[in-house]
Design a protein around this motif. Structure first.
Motif, mmCIF file in Angstrom:
data_model
loop_
_atom_site.group_PDB
_atom_site.id
_atom_site.type_symbol
_atom_site.label_atom_id
_atom_site.label_comp_id
_atom_site.label_asym_id
_atom_site.label_seq_id
_atom_site.Cartn_x
_atom_site.Cartn_y
_atom_site.Cartn_z
ATOM 1 N N GLN A 141 1.011 -1.071 0.171
ATOM 2 C CA GLN A 141 0.147 -0.328 -0.430
ATOM 3 C C GLN A 141 0.483 1.082 -0.097
ATOM 4 O O GLN A 141 1.830 1.044 -0.729
ATOM 5 N N ALA A 142 0.656 1.585 1.283
ATOM 6 C CA ALA A 142 1.708 3.325 1.329
ATOM 7 C C ALA A 142 3.247 2.992 1.147
ATOM 8 O O ALA A 142 4.207 4.271 0.789
ATOM 9 N N TYR A 143 2.869 1.862 1.686
ATOM 10 C CA TYR A 143 5.007 1.941 1.516
ATOM 11 C C TYR A 143 5.799 2.566 0.939
ATOM 12 O O TYR A 143 6.517 2.700 0.572
ATOM 13 N N GLY A 144 4.524 1.441 -0.673
ATOM 14 C CA GLY A 144 5.317 1.430 -1.741
ATOM 15 C C GLY A 144 6.043 -0.093 -2.643
ATOM 16 O O GLY A 144 5.882 -0.445 -1.475
ATOM 17 N N ALA A 173 -6.423 0.695 3.985
ATOM 18 C CA ALA A 173 -6.737 1.924 3.458
ATOM 19 C C ALA A 173 -6.456 1.987 2.337
ATOM 20 O O ALA A 173 -5.246 1.118 1.518
ATOM 21 N N LEU A 174 -6.776 2.760 0.941
ATOM 22 C CA LEU A 174 -6.467 2.320 -0.583
ATOM 23 C C LEU A 174 -6.451 3.467 -1.376
ATOM 24 O O LEU A 174 -6.532 4.711 -1.259
ATOM 25 N N PRO A 175 -5.063 3.466 -1.034
ATOM 26 C CA PRO A 175 -4.711 4.745 -2.112
ATOM 27 C C PRO A 175 -4.345 5.368 -3.509
ATOM 28 O O PRO A 175 -4.836 3.851 -4.092
ATOM 29 N N LYS A 225 -5.578 0.833 -6.632
ATOM 30 C CA LYS A 225 -4.896 1.392 -6.193
ATOM 31 C C LYS A 225 -3.466 2.072 -6.447
ATOM 32 O O LYS A 225 -2.880 1.604 -7.303
ATOM 33 N N THR A 235 1.062 2.394 -5.172
ATOM 34 C CA THR A 235 1.276 2.578 -4.369
ATOM 35 C C THR A 235 2.293 3.064 -4.618
ATOM 36 O O THR A 235 3.254 3.635 -4.941
ATOM 37 N N GLY A 236 2.501 3.703 -2.942
ATOM 38 C CA GLY A 236 4.019 4.190 -2.994
ATOM 39 C C GLY A 236 3.742 5.733 -4.049
ATOM 40 O O GLY A 236 3.880 5.976 -5.319
#
Lengths: 527, 562
Positions: free
Chosen positions: A82-85, B142-144, B194, B196-197
């Motif tokens: 996810q947000a960590y990429g 969470a879905l970015p 989504k 990611t990063g």
């Protein structure tokens, strides 16, 4: 291990080890800051080059992953969550080029890896005007300060919402400057001749770069940086550039200068309009460049060429109330010359000029006869490279019309620079191993700097060691060098590594690279 | 007051290019012939929800006929208490427009015959609304990078129109905030893949093959079934999404005839015209394209040139099952010029001042550049009119004040009843508009009090607003109480009239025959579908229009009002 561009990686594919013995890569993915296991994370192994996928899996609830049945060799290991990429194993800085490949084979422990996922940093804040009203639609840019020179490079853009809030996220650790610019909401209803604008303003609320407060970002942290903006009168600017014949395709950009750095991320596109002196047989052409609602301040005016080559580059000041500026066209310097190739190449490489202390580069292609030309090179100090960063070893470099300093080339404001380069495609990769005590040092940086100062601009090499402590310097020309090891070299990347012999004179080790196969270089990590 | 209102209304009608009704003979419009007087104008700007004064609002006063060069405009800013004041305002009328960040624009006007100071003018501004929330997957992660869009709905002549009012991609926490939304009816949808990063650097991200949505808040997976919600002025709506990812596929192929200088947009439409999300990439040199993130289903791919005017398009049908679709072939073709021609049935040239206004209203929930109503004006005596009409399905309306429109034919099809379908790359048949000079008129008599003073003034105000803000003009009309008049037999071709503005209705002849009339209980009803107005229809009044006569119809609005 170092990640290059995709086409470079093609050339690096190691022959697949045709061995029957079966090995495994296994370990845990944890959050680098909290150490918490990371479930539902996709883990992937690629071949050493990173080019082709070998296997993919998901971590368990405890963050564990395992790949079995692997042949002996080195693999790149990636994880994504996810947000960590997507991150490369052993990376010490989010988004960096360097990581550690995982070596598997007899006597190597590749089954107890701890994959540290580095969370991004956040900078958030609220932008308000002098009445404490939130200002929506402000254009914000986070600039990361790099290296000892504190070069500011734009990393991310954001804009404010109705509450004036903005949020930069996924930022690599470091020191940042937050700058915002925009237009007051009431400007469109203004009855005056020139609208008001919010000039480029730095956190906490200054238009002077020197007074900007740097924001410290660490992995996983949330830093706050509010801004207070004050409107100023904008200028509908016309620059009359005599001696330049433009077309409507001419690209002209007015970009903000912040301290010593030009901020391409905060710029105005100017519309060109050709103008011919009428009634004159030898009328001097001129070009009118126009941009509306320009905030007064220091700017760099650039005209194309292309996207990276600029035919014209000059700093200028835009002053309140001064709507027309007369300028005389002076072309930027051209850099041209010939590339001599010792050996053979599959296709002609690109010649690159990298602005010292910055990742910004200019590129020129090499013609069949070996000639190349940079149509316009802004006055800067450049490091010269051939192919994707250091793909080829430059064994000789002569310049005329420019100062050569430490192997780098100092391009003047205008004029013609002649640059002749020789590359040796036979230059070998130099393998090495870093040790801490008598144990392999994984994930440390090994840096190679030519002993002769004049070659330092082109001859430096850097790599991060793999899990077995080994590394590889690419395409090293024969000669005498000084080698260094550091626990973290990411921040050295965009500086001039050639400075190391001066800044760390006691840390260097003499290394001589010869033609043909040499020995593996052994380096001891300094504390 | 009554005099002033008639004058205003007449002025408006003239500006809307609608024949001006003759004022009743007994009404004398009195004019102040004395030299223009100056007066003081003061007032307060208030938040329509809280009633509190709005500080730092820009108040623009535009006086009619001020100065030699025509209308002059000046402005001031409200104080902390929302009060403002203009001195030395000339008699002769003025528009007052008010702007403030976070509010819709406000409007007021001063009557031309105003004499003496005017204090205590109150203008209410509607605060804009916001929607915020979080998007998570089925395991609450969470879905970015998911696009969340507020689709604002309006009704133009009984046809639902939609446009993306605001869009936002969720941040690293899966959070979004859509702001400065005008009050009204909305759909809220989430769509995408989504991401990611956000700081990629040198490491290429994994290519996720899961796509999410379109999903609508609070429920539904298509615009047709989704719940429409009403956003009130200043409302802060909290809305979340929980989405389940689906394996998505790629559709690739080649587009012929790509103009390198015009960037292309792609829209993926589900059956029924609802937009599905996809990421579009095209090589303008070769025309090779890829649509990624396409969930299984049947689609129409619409490629348009993103130019300011209506450019060229390509369309293709595609069916996505359980694998990538390759080799799709599309061809860009110029948007078709349609020709419109006015056919008059054996009539002399007398009274030729009025023309026919055709309105083509797109029937789509897509938000592309074609999805806007098109007006075609046909003047008697001109050979034909050419108009670019983008591909799509349209409801066709026609208005003629010099008589009535008998038919709008494209080949054998009457567009008034069947609608218009334009296909990309297919030349549309020329349209012949047949009008008849004659017919009978209808005079609607409303019960006492139904057409109140307040209502008249409200109608006038919104018409004024329509003139000032042309973009929302259609919607301003939409908010009024409407009457529907339709032929009782044959094809269902309803026409709408605003109750407060029945002068317009009285000026317009109808073809002789049986008619139905009824007020709309839901002003936003899609009345072209009889099933959506069944209750209103059952209470409709039936009457007959006779050639050359005016039929008086008395309407009982009891229980229908408000």
């Amino acid at each position: 291990m170092r990640r290059g561009a995709a086409w470079l990686s093609l050339l690096l594919v190691l022959p697949a080890a045709a061995q029957t013995a079966s090995y495994a890569i296994a370990g845990r993915v944890v959050e680098a800051v909290t150490g918490a296991p990371m479930a539902r994370t996709t883990v992937r192994i690629n071949d050493y080059s990173g080019r082709s996928v070998v296997a993919t899996t998901q971590t368990t609830a405890e963050g564990e992953f395992r790949f079995d049945g692997l042949a002996r060799g080195k693999y790149s290991l990636y994880a994504e969550n996810q947000a960590y990429g997507t991150q490369l194993f052993g990376t010490k800085l989010r988004g960096a080029r360097y990581g550690s490949a995982v070596a598997v084979g007899p006597g190597l422990d590749s089954e107890h890896l701890v994959f540290q996922m580095i969370p991004g940093g956040v900078i958030k804040g609220v932008v308000r005007d002098a009445d404490s009203d939130p200002t929506p639609r402000m254009h914000l840019v986070a600039y990361r300060l790099m290296g000892q020179l504190n070069r500011a490079e734009g990393v991310q853009a954001a804009s404010t919402n109705d509450r004036g809030e903005y949020r930069f996220h996924g930022l690599p650790q470091g020191r940042y400057i937050v700058a915002g610019s925009g237009t007051p909401w009431y400007a469109q209803y203004s009855d005056g001749e020139s609208a008001s604008t919010y000039p480029l303003t730095f956190h906490p609320g200054t238009t002077r770069f020197e007074d900007a407060a740097a924001v410290e970002v660490t992995p996983g942290s949330e830093a706050e940086a509010d801004l207070v903006v004050t409107p100023s009168r904008a200028v509908n600017l016309t620059v009359r550039m005599s001696g330049f014949e433009c077309t409507e395709r001419t690209v002209a950009v007015l970009s903000v200068i912040m301290g010593a750095t030009e901020m391409m991320a905060t710029s105005y596109r100017m519309s060109p309009m050709p103008e011919r002196a009428e009634g004159q047989a030898d009328g001097v052409p001129a070009c009118r460049l126009w941009a509306g609602a320009v905030t007064p301040g220091q700017y760099m005016l650039s005209m194309s060429g292309g996207l990276t080559d600029w035919a014209y580059r000059r700093t200028m000041e835009v002053r309140e109330g001064q709507e027309t500026v007369e300028m005389q066209f002076v072309p930027t310097a051209t850099v041209e010359g010939r590339l001599s190739i010792k050996g053979t190449v599959r296709r002609a490489p690109m010649i690159g000029l990298r602005v010292e202390g910055s990742p910004r580069s200019l590129f020129a292609s090499v013609q069949a006869d070996g000639s190349f030309r940079f149509g316009g090179a802004p006055a800067e100090t450049y490091q010269v490279f051939v192919g994707d960063l250091d793909q080829y070893a430059i064994t000789a470099m002569q310049g005329q019309g420019a100062k050569m300093a430490g192997g780098a080339i100092v391009v003047p404001e205008t004029g013609k620079v002649e640059l002749n380069l020789t590359i040796d495609t036979g230059a070998r990769d130099v393998p090495g191993r870093a040790l801490k005590g008598d144990q392999p040092a994984a994930g440390v940086f090994a840096i190679l700097v030519p002993k002769e100062e004049v070659r330092r601009g082109v001859g430096c090499r850097m790599d991060q060691t793999d899990t077995d402590g080994t590394f590889r310097w690419q395409a090293v020309a024969p000669g005498d060098y000084i080698a260094f090891t550091f626990a973290n070299g990411n921040e050295l990347d965009f500086q001039n590594p050639a400075l190391l012999p001066e800044t760390h004179p006691e840390a260097g080790v003499a290394v001589t690279v010869q033609n043909g196969l040499g020995e593996t270089v052994e380096l001891k990590l300094q504390d | 007051m009554w005099i002033a209102t008639v004058v205003q209304a007449a002025l408006l009608l003239a500006q809307l290019q609608i024949p001006r009704p003759v004022p009743p003979a007994e009404v004398e419009v009195e004019r102040d012939v004395a030299p223009a007087k100056h007066f003081l104008l003061s007032g307060v700007v208030q938040d329509s929800v809280t009633g509190q004064g709005v500080p730092r609002a820009v108040v623009v006063l535009q006086e009619y006929g001020r100065g030699e060069q025509g209308p002059g405009s000046r402005q001031t800013t409200t104080g902390e208490d929302g009060r403002f004041q203009f001195t030395n305002v000339k008699s002769g009328g003025a528009d007052i427009r008010i702007h403030r960040l976070g509010y819709g624009s406000g409007y007021s006007y001063i009557e031309p015959d105003r004499v003496g100071d005017l204090s205590g003018l109150t203008v209410k501004l509607e605060p804009l609304a916001a929607i915020s929330g979080r998007v998570v997957d089925d395991q609450d992660q969470a879905l970015p990078g998911i696009a969340v869009q507020a689709v604002r709905l309006s009704t133009v002549q009984g046809v639902r129109q939609s446009a993306i009012e605001a869009g936002f991609k969720t941040d690293d926490r899966g959070e979004f905030r859509l702001w400065h939304l005008r009050p009204g009816r909305y759909l809220l949808r989430a769509i995408g893949r989504k991401q990611t990063g956000f700081y990629v650097g040198y490491v290429e991200p994994f290519r996720s093959r899961e796509s999410y949505g379109p999903a609508y808040y609070p429920d539904g997976d298509s615009a047709d079934t989704a719940t429409v919600f009403r956003l009130k002025p200043g409302e802060e709506l909290a809305a979340g999404f929980k989405l389940t990812g689906r394996q998505a596929y790629n559709v690739s192929g080649r587009i012929a005839g790509v103009d390198r200088s015009a960037p292309l947009n792609a829209t993926l439409l589900k059956p029924g015209g609802d937009e599905a999300g996809a990421t579009f990439r095209v090589n303008v040199e070769t025309g090779a394209f890829t649509l990624t993130d396409v969930a299984p289903g049947d689609y129409t791919i619409v490629i348009t040139e993103s130019t300011a005017r209506q450019g060229r398009t390509a369309m293709a049908e595609v069916r996505v099952r359980d694998r990538d679709v390759t080799g799709a072939v599309m061809e860009m073709s110029a948007a078709q010029d349609m020709t419109f021609q006015l056919v008059e049935e054996g009539l002399a040239a007398e009274g030729r001042q009025a023309g026919v206004t055709l309105l083509l209203i797109p029937q789509t929930t897509s938000s592309n550049q074609w999805a806007r109503p098109i007006t075609v004006f046909l003047r008697p005596g001109t050979a034909e009119v050419k108009q670019v009409v983008g591909p799509g399905r349209y409801v066709v309306k026609a208005n003629f004040f010099g008589g009535y429109v008998e038919s709008v034919m494209a080949g054998e099809t009457d567009l008034l009843s069947a609608g218009l379908v334009v296909m990309a790359g297919v030349a549309p048949a020329p349209v012949k508009v047949k009008v008849v000079r004659g017919g009978g008129k209808i005079s609607i008599k409303l019960p006492d009090g139904a057409r109140t003073e307040e209502e008249r003034s409200r109608a006038t105000q919104s018409m004024l607003q329509a003139r000032l803000q042309t973009q929302s003009g259609m919607e301003a009309m939409d908010a009024q109480s409407k009457l529907i008049i339709a032929p009782a037999q044959g094809a269902w071709t309803p026409a709408e009239f605003i109750i407060g503005m029945t002068q317009m209705l009285e000026a317009k002849p109808f073809a002789p025959g049986e008619y139905l009339v009824f007020p709309l209980s839901d002003q936003e009803a899609e009345y072209h579908d009889k099933s959506k107005i069944a209750a209103d229809l059952s209470k409709a009044k039936r009457f007959r229009v006779t050639e050359g006569q005016t039929t008086e119809v008395e309407l009982d609005l009891e229980g229908e009002k408000r």
